[in-house]
Scaffold this active site. Sequence first.
Site, PDB file in Angstrom:
ATOM      1  N   ASP A 114       0.855  -1.175   0.000  1.00 39.53           N
ATOM      2  CA  ASP A 114       0.000   0.000   0.000  1.00 39.53           C
ATOM      3  C   ASP A 114       0.902   1.240   0.000  1.00 39.53           C
ATOM      4  O   ASP A 114       2.123   1.154   0.158  1.00 39.53           O
ATOM      5  CB  ASP A 114      -0.958  -0.037   1.201  1.00 39.53           C
ATOM      6  N   GLU A 135     -11.041   6.568   3.567  1.00 45.15           N
ATOM      7  CA  GLU A 135     -10.065   6.033   4.521  1.00 45.15           C
ATOM      8  C   GLU A 135     -10.304   6.585   5.931  1.00 45.15           C
ATOM      9  O   GLU A 135     -11.437   6.793   6.342  1.00 45.15           O
ATOM     10  CB  GLU A 135      -8.651   6.297   4.000  1.00 45.15           C
TER      11      GLU A 135
HETATM   12  C1  GLC Z   1      -4.462   4.122  -0.368  1.00 43.64           C
HETATM   13  C2  GLC Z   1      -5.332   2.953  -0.008  1.00 43.64           C
HETATM   14  C3  GLC Z   1      -5.372   1.869  -1.060  1.00 43.64           C
HETATM   15  C4  GLC Z   1      -5.145   2.484  -2.431  1.00 43.64           C
HETATM   16  C5  GLC Z   1      -3.743   3.053  -2.457  1.00 43.64           C
HETATM   17  C6  GLC Z   1      -3.442   3.761  -3.785  1.00 43.64           C
HETATM   18  O1  GLC Z   1      -3.845   4.646   0.767  1.00 43.64           O
HETATM   19  O2  GLC Z   1      -5.107   2.326   1.248  1.00 43.64           O
HETATM   20  O3  GLC Z   1      -6.651   1.224  -0.964  1.00 43.64           O
HETATM   21  O4  GLC Z   1      -5.293   1.483  -3.433  1.00 43.64           O
HETATM   22  O5  GLC Z   1      -3.503   3.954  -1.389  1.00 43.64           O
HETATM   23  O6  GLC Z   1      -4.247   4.881  -3.925  1.00 43.64           O
END
Ligand code: GLC
Length: 633
Positions: free
Chosen positions: A323, A521
Amino acid sequence: MKKAGISHLSLLCLILISLLFVSCQSQVPEQAQAIKGFKAFDAKAKEILSQMTLDEKIGQMTQPEQDKVLGNAGDMQKYFIGSVLSGGDSDPTKDNSLIEWTNLYDRVQEEALKTRLMIPALYGIDAVHGHSNVLGAVMFPHNIALGCTRDPELVERIGRITAKEMRATGIHWTFAPAVTVPQDIRWGRTYEGFSEDPEIVKVLGKAMVMGLQGTDLSDPLSVVACAKHYAGDGGTEATKAPRPGFPGGDIVRMWLDQGDTKVDEATLRRIHLPGYITAIEAGVGTIMPSYSTWNGERCSGSKRLLTEILKEELGFDGFLISDYNAIRQINPMNIKESIMISINAGMDMAMEPGGYREFFDTLKTLVEEGSVPVARIDDAVTRILRVKLAMGLMDESKTHKADRALHNEFGSPEHRAVAREAVRKSVVLLKNDNKMLPLSKTGARIHVAGKNADNIGNQCGGWTIRWQGQTGDVTPGGTTVLSAVKQAVSKETEVTYSLDGTGAEGAAFGIAVVGEEPYAEGVGDKEDLSLDAQDIATINNLKNAGIPVVVIVISGRPMIVNDILPQADAIVAAFLPGTEGQGITDVLFGDFNPTGKLSFSWPRSNAELPMNINMPKEKYNPLFPIGFGLSYN
Ligand code: GLC
C-alpha cells in the site's frame, strides 16, 4: 487370470461416455477456465529475467506516483521504472478529462519504453466503483450497496464495464476489489466492503475479479485486478487516542483505520481470508497487503501472511503490491530495516509514490550486502513479469498506446443503464408504514428536501474524481435524486425543493434525502453515526407540514436513525449509489419492487457498536439485521 475381453458394445459405451465427458468439459462456462494461474508464463519470464541487471530488476519492483517520477526528467529510465500509479489526487496536469488521462497513459508508456529492455509499465489506479477518477465516467454504487444486491452476475457485468472504461484511457490495473470484511461500521472504509459477512464478500469479490480480468488477461478489454487489503483490514479495534502521523494527530479521537486486528489465526481465516481464496480461484493478478497490523505485526512485513499462507499454502502466483508508503510504517525510524523486512517477508512491488529513489537505492544496497537474497529479487521480478506476460504487455507487436476508439463507449447510456440497474437492486426498504411506498407519479405536488437530494458528489462518496470525493457537481453525466424525481413524475405534477424541508405545506408527500458527505479512509472514522442536526431538522420540517414523509439515507454505512424513526413513514437505505440516481426513483415510484437486503447490520445506537453477525449471538440486537429488506408485496 484370463483377461476379460471387451465386447464391441462395451467399447462403444466407453467411447460414448468419453465423448460425453469431453463435451461436458468443453461446455464448462468460459469463466471457469480463467483459473489457470500465472506460472504458465514462467519460461518466458525467466528468459527475460536472465537478461536483466540488478538495477533493471529492482526497477520492476519500484512503483512511484506518476506525477512525481515524470516530474524528475529521466528518472523513468534511470531507475528502470516498471510501474506507476495514480493515487488519490495524482491526476493529469490539465484536468481529469478522458482525453487528459489517455494522454497521460500514453506518455507514461513512452517513457517506460525508452529503457534498454523496453519493458512496458504497469499503470495502477483506484477504479473502485467505475473508472472513478475520470470526469464523465459511470460511477457505480460502492461495494456496500452492491453487497445489498447479492447478485454476482450483475457485479461481474459491472467489473466488465469498469474494465472497458479504464481501457478507454489505456490504464490496465485497478486496485480493486476490496475484499475487506468490515466488522465495525465506524471505520471510514466500511463502504468499500461488500459486507460484514465473509460469505457475501467471497462471492461478490470473486465476481468482480472475473468481471475486471475476464477469462483472458491479454484481452484488450480486460484489466488486472487487485484484491485488498490483505488481511484483516476490516477487523481493527477502535482506539481512542491521538493518531500519530495523521492530521490532528495530537487530538484524542476514536480511530480504526490502519489499526490493530487482535484475533487468533483461526478467526482471521474464518472472517478475513475467504475473499482472497476466491479471488485467487478467479485468477487475481495482484494482492495488496494491508496497512493494519495483525496482533501488533504490520501485514506489510509478515512472512506468515505474505509467504507462508498466501503464496505457499493458498498458491497465489501473481504479485504483491504494497500500500501507499506502507512499507515505511514497519519501522518509521529505520527505512532500510523496513524495506528488508517487507521484501524478505514476500512483498514483490513497493508503492513508493515519492520515495522511489530512496527505495531503489536502499534495496540495491540490501541485495549487495546480502541482507536481501538475489533469489527473493528474482522471485519478485518473475511474478511481476508473469502478470505482464499474461496481459500481453510484452508483445512487441503492440503499440502500448491507449485504444481511443473506446472513447465512444465511455460513459455511454448502455453503461449507465447497468449502473441504474445496480442502484435499483441495491436500494433497501427499511420501513413502509401504511404502504406509503410506492409513491404516485400523478400527485399534485411533491416536496423534495435535504442536503443529499441534489448532490452528485454526495451520491458518489469518496474515491470520486478526488481521493476524498467532493460534495456538489463533482462529475458530469449523472442524475441526482431531485432530477430523477422530476423525470419520473407526470407533467401535471409539480416538484418543489428546499434544502431544509420548509415550504412543504400542501404537498401530497415529502421526500427527505439525508445522510453523509464524502470521505475516504481514516478521514471517515467516526464515533457518532447519528444523522446530523441539519438532517433531523429537515425531516421534522417536512413532518410538521402534516404530510407523509419518506426518508432516503445516502451514506457510506448504516446510520443511527432513532431520532427520526417516528416521523418517517418510510425509510429507504440507498448507501452510495453513484451517478445514476434514477435507480432510486425506479423503486420509489414502483417501477421496480425493492429486492435489496442489508449487507451490514443496522444498529440501534452508537453505544452498541461494533455490531455484526460475527459477534456472540446473545449480544446481537440490531435495529435491522443483516439480510433485512422489505418489498411491496
Ligand atoms: C491508499 C489505499 C489503497 C489504495 C492506495 C493507492 O492509501 O489504502 O486502498 O489502493 O492507497 O491509492
